[in-house]
Write an enzyme that holds these catalytic residues in place. Sequence first.
Site, PDB file in Angstrom:
ATOM      1  N   TYR A 167     124.818   3.525  34.761  1.00 33.64           N
ATOM      2  CA  TYR A 167     125.347   2.799  33.608  1.00 33.64           C
ATOM      3  C   TYR A 167     124.760   1.401  33.539  1.00 33.64           C
ATOM      4  O   TYR A 167     124.294   0.843  34.528  1.00 33.64           O
ATOM      5  CB  TYR A 167     126.885   2.700  33.676  1.00 33.64           C
ATOM      6  N   TYR A 455     127.686   3.973  43.676  1.00 30.04           N
ATOM      7  CA  TYR A 455     128.006   2.869  44.587  1.00 30.04           C
ATOM      8  C   TYR A 455     128.460   3.510  45.895  1.00 30.04           C
ATOM      9  O   TYR A 455     129.596   3.336  46.342  1.00 30.04           O
ATOM     10  CB  TYR A 455     129.090   1.969  44.006  1.00 30.04           C
TER      11      TYR A 455
END
Length: 515
Positions: A167, A455
């Site tokens: 993103y 992440y």
Amino acid sequence: LSASADTHEEFLQCLSLHSPNSTSISKLIYTPNNTSYLSVLNFSIQNLRFTSPSTPKPLVIVTPFDESQIQAIIYCSKYHGMQIRVRSGGHDYEGLSYVSDVPFVILDMINLSSITVDGESKTAWVESGATIGQLYYRIAEKNKTLGFPAGVCPTVGVGGHFSGGGYGLMLRKYGLAADNVIDARIVDVNGQVLDRKSMGEDLFWAIRGGGGASFGVILAWKVNLVTVPSTVTVFTIAKTLDQNATNLIYKWQHIAPKFPEDLFIRILIRRVNSSENGKWTIQASFNSLYLGGISNLIPLMQEHFPELGLTEEDCTEMSWIESILYFAGFSTGESLDVLLDRTPLTRQYFKAKSDYVKKPIPVFGLEGIWRMFYEDEGELAEMILSPYGGKMDEIAESAIPFPHRKGNLYKIQHLVYWNEEGEEVSQRHISWIRRLYSYMAPYVSRFPRAAYINYRDLDVGVNNNKGNTSYAQASIWGIKYFKNNFNRLVQVKTKVDPGNFFRNEQSIPPFSAWW
Ligand code: FDA
């Protein structure tokens, strides 16, 4: 040691035997005997935690130029019991693309990085080894009103990034990179090269957000390009606690996910020395991309967020591709050519975690975070708050494996950096961020406490890298990353790689490997 040396010799012999052009394959192989082995290994490593002499190293690094060489690498790795770690941009937070504690080979996609942009159909084919900066550059070179909604840092590789979601600042308007993938080419565990049609919709679904490393070697993606205006506006306004930062953040939580989708304002939070009295304070930087000009942005901000006090002087108009340089931290006027350079912009020791927020954090909750930032380890810590809403609310949770859609106000990335080598310093910072994560528990998503696979955080759970992994064990981390999509990912894995050849500490296990 001798067992490894044997495996590695046999693996190399196998590669020359099974490669269509064995003279050329020898030029793509780096073993610890090559003088350039360490520089090739370290080139794309982002996180210095995984560059120490004690970090397990690959027996071989192979940098193929074509897919037949990848087929040979898969065949020979399987035959000789070597694990493959596929690396595209090397930005994995936990080093899973280049570290393993069993004998392994790195398949480095760096030489497979061509990009073909078709301005007519507004699509592009991009090979996995390309970076997002290179993709943005090639799109803008063709047409300044086309863009792509992927990440902020230009050296991130499309291989890992798109397969985990991906993103950036256009997510409220266009969703994730993976939402905009329309075809892919992959080499499966049997060495077959498949495209969307031949791989089928299940596997095509799985690789768009489920993490590519579980399913095969992704060669290339075909993406839909998106329309961007010829002028966009950027701004960064920094506010300290004395300048009402806490209340502004509190308000932002209520309104940023509901802004018109052309407006994205994220917040970067860190500790700084106050310019007034030299004492520590918290600084919140409101960092924004608006898909339009200043004259439309100012009234919008006056209507939705007058407390921030945005003025024309705070704003800069530019082209979308120039905004890529702005958010990557380059100075104004820098040549766009820097986007073609894949050398990482910064390298530090770091540990990161992610959280999703569904209800605004109360002011006293924010103040508790500030207290943690005042501890020693908070010196180089950072929190990045990225608003959702807009397009993210419209896409179903099961459309692709990435499940964090409607109901999430924003995502937090927690980061802590340090600059010195050594186990003690590293453990001190890691335990600080774990405490911060515990502190956050009452304020963020629960059942599951959701996390973003790109992440990567091995604290949320791991497989047995050396043996079978039970469903119960894998679902500890799997449900956090994928919620209900985890089960479908397991079904796809069982179909395409039942022997669990493509594996790592957080790869999807097949049913057959369960206890
Ligand atoms: P890397 O090569 O390390 O691979 C990551 C994972 O994917 C590994 O498991 C690897 O084996 C697998 N993989 C890679 N290529 C593959 C292939 N061709 N086939 C199969 N499996 C493959 N994220 C985000 O969404 N928005 C952002 O703005 C940023 N910004 C950012 C900045 C910085 C400095 C870092 C270090 C990271 C980010 N990220 C991010 C996170 C990023 O999206 C994530 O780390 C990606 O997985 C990186 O992809 P790479 O190809 O670079 O990683």
